[in-house]
Design an enzyme around this catalytic site. Structure first.
Site, short mmCIF file in Angstrom:
data_model
loop_
_atom_site.label_atom_id
_atom_site.label_comp_id
_atom_site.label_asym_id
_atom_site.label_seq_id
_atom_site.Cartn_x
_atom_site.Cartn_y
_atom_site.Cartn_z
N GLN A 2 0.81 -1.22 0.00
CA GLN A 2 0.00 0.00 0.00
C GLN A 2 0.84 1.27 0.00
O GLN A 2 0.30 2.36 -0.07
CB GLN A 2 -0.95 0.00 1.20
CG GLN A 2 -0.24 0.14 2.53
CD GLN A 2 -1.19 -0.04 3.70
OE1 GLN A 2 -1.57 -1.15 4.05
NE2 GLN A 2 -1.57 1.07 4.33
N CYS A 61 -5.13 0.16 3.82
CA CYS A 61 -5.05 -1.25 4.22
C CYS A 61 -6.38 -1.97 4.08
O CYS A 61 -6.43 -3.14 3.68
CB CYS A 61 -4.53 -1.35 5.64
SG CYS A 61 -5.53 -0.48 6.87
N HIS A 108 -5.63 -0.98 11.61
CA HIS A 108 -5.04 -1.61 10.43
C HIS A 108 -5.80 -2.88 10.09
O HIS A 108 -6.17 -3.66 10.97
CB HIS A 108 -3.57 -1.95 10.71
CG HIS A 108 -2.82 -2.41 9.50
ND1 HIS A 108 -2.68 -1.65 8.36
CD2 HIS A 108 -2.13 -3.57 9.26
CE1 HIS A 108 -1.94 -2.30 7.48
NE2 HIS A 108 -1.60 -3.48 8.00
N ASN A 155 -0.08 -9.29 5.14
CA ASN A 155 -0.10 -7.84 5.31
C ASN A 155 -0.09 -7.18 3.94
O ASN A 155 -0.08 -7.85 2.90
CB ASN A 155 1.11 -7.41 6.16
CG ASN A 155 0.84 -6.11 6.91
OD1 ASN A 155 -0.01 -5.32 6.53
ND2 ASN A 155 1.58 -5.89 7.98
#
Length: 446
Positions: A64, A70, A367, A388
């Site tokens: 990102q 996110c 997040h 992630n």
């Protein structure tokens, strides 16, 4: 009742500190290496080995960059995982995050105008108005907000709308766009309170303002295409495929095909003001006016874990939201309560319950990521595999390990298919939600 620190107090504090010879060693270590390095627990590496009994096949980890997207990356990743398996797509295939980013900011501008007009009769120091003006729009969002965008605008592959300078580094356009929205708020409030403008006059002005926002976003991200060609080579046999002149809505229906109504938000909020097996929404929070409402079902942590495991066992990854920085070692990709021994290093008690951390602003969801695996021992989870969106240079090629104890403490939300709910959970989820205040921690944007 007040207390002033006296000179005698200072003498005692200094004496107590100097009397303990260990303090000198720890002082040298912390001042030289920093708090996190000095308190790092080496054993957390072996305790959180990146191997899992259930480990879904997923592609390369996305990045990102310097943006707060996110929640978009995580949601689109859950969709591309299934696409990659179904259509044999290469590991680096991604859906366009920039496309969703454009429409999210455009719709958030209109949503902001809507809330400005709803609160136009309140003074500027009213808490709701102050909350609105603090951040007219931001990069963050929620699962339901992404669904609202897809339902209206569809989805496209990254090849049809790639990243731009501003999607990768969003601070500049965010600052300018918020300046524009606050400027427009002054005008709209004046039209209501001083000019007593009609609804038609207000809507006409909003259209002009939205046209200006559209122009700003097109300059920043590029104007989104209405039709595009989808071309790719399969991963295994390298066969070339091409489908021409697709709309984003057609692409979503053909290549993803999810019924987004099936996917619901589960939260874990053990605070006194939120009962379990009840649903909640948040006042003035959303992006698409008239679009999908944010709705959370609050469940005990064990229920949340059981649902996540069911979905993983069925071969589908799980979107989730957490307080990612707490006790998290980014480079190694470890999220575990034993990663740092802050209490032991400073000889202080820092323990707080999850409810107290929410109530006292010590923790909140900031997040979103994706759970792609879990390690089950005798049917119980010990650690979870996490995809992630910070690129492949952190963790294990971008994947993190989340201990089960860390999940208990710092995971606040997951998204699952409602077919995995039991009867009690399904009945609760079907009920109308109670409305929480705009600043409630469950309204925090990932």
């Amino acid at each position: 009742m007040s207390y002033q620190i006296s000179s005698d107090d200072l003498v005692k504090f200094r004496h107590d500190y100097d009397d303990n010879q260990t303090n000198a060693v720890l002082e040298n270590s912390v001042t030289k290496n920093g708090v996190r390095n000095a308190s790092f627990n080496w054993h957390s590496i072996t305790d959180n080995d990146p191997h899992f009994s259930i480990d879904l096949k997923t592609g390369d980890v996305a990045d990102q960059k310097q943006s707060g997207r996110c929640w978009m990356f995580a949601a689109l990743n859950t969709m591309r995982h299934e696409m990659q398996q179904k259509f044999n797509l290469p590991d680096d295939f991604e859906l366009s995050q920039s496309y969703q980013f454009f429409w999210d900011k455009f719709e958030k501008a209109n949503y902001f105008y809507e809330n400005v007009l709803k609160t136009a009769n309140l003074p500027t120091d009213d808490r709701k108005v102050a909350w609105l003006m603090d951040a007219p729009q931001s990069d963050g969002g929620q699962w339901d907000m992404l669904c609202a965008l897809i339902e209206k605008y569809g989805v496209m592959p990254k090849s049809a709308m790639p990243e731009s300078f501003n999607s990768n580094r969003s601070n500049g356009i965010n600052d300018l766009l918020n300046t524009k929205l606050r400027h427009d708020a002054v005008i709209l409030r004046q039209m209501v309170n001083e000019e007593h403008a009609s609804e038609d006059q207000l809507n006409a002005k909003r259209k002009v303002m939205l046209g200006e926002v559209y122009r700003m976003l097109s300059y920043a991200f590029g104007e989104p295409a209405t039709h595009f060609d989808f071309e790719y080579r399969t991963k295994k046999d390298h066969k070339f495929h091409r489908e021409a002149n697709l709309t984003p809505q057609e692409f979503f229906q053909k290549y993803i095909g999810w019924n987004l109504d099936d996917y619901i938000s589960i939260i874990q909020a053990p605070t006194a003001d939120k009962e379990y097996y009840k649903t909640y929404t948040i006042d003035m929070l959303g992006n698409v006016v008239g679009g999908r409402q944010i709705k959370h079902l609050n469940l005990p942590m064990q229920d949340l874990k059981d649902l996540a495991i069911k979905q993983l066992q069925a071969g589908e990854s799980v979107w989730f939201g957490s307080d990612v920085i707490k006790y998290s070692e980014t480079k190694l990709g470890i999220m575990a309560l034993n990663t740092f021994d802050f209490d032991q290093l400073f000889n202080v008690d820092l323990n707080m319950s999850k409810a107290d951390m929410l109530d006292y602003k010590q923790s909140m969801m900031d997040h979103a990521m994706v759970i792609t695996g879990v390690d089950l021992v005798d049917g119980k989870p010990t650690k979870w595999k996490v995809e992630n969106s910070w690129g492949s240079k952190v963790g294990t090629k971008g994947y993190f390990v989340m201990s089960d104890e860390w999940m208990d403490q710092y995971v606040y939300q997951i998204v699952v298919n409602k077919k995995y709910l039991n009867d009690k959970q399904a009945h609760a989820q079907a009920e109308a939600p109670a409305v929480l205040k705009p600043w409630d921690p469950m309204g925090t944007l990932a």
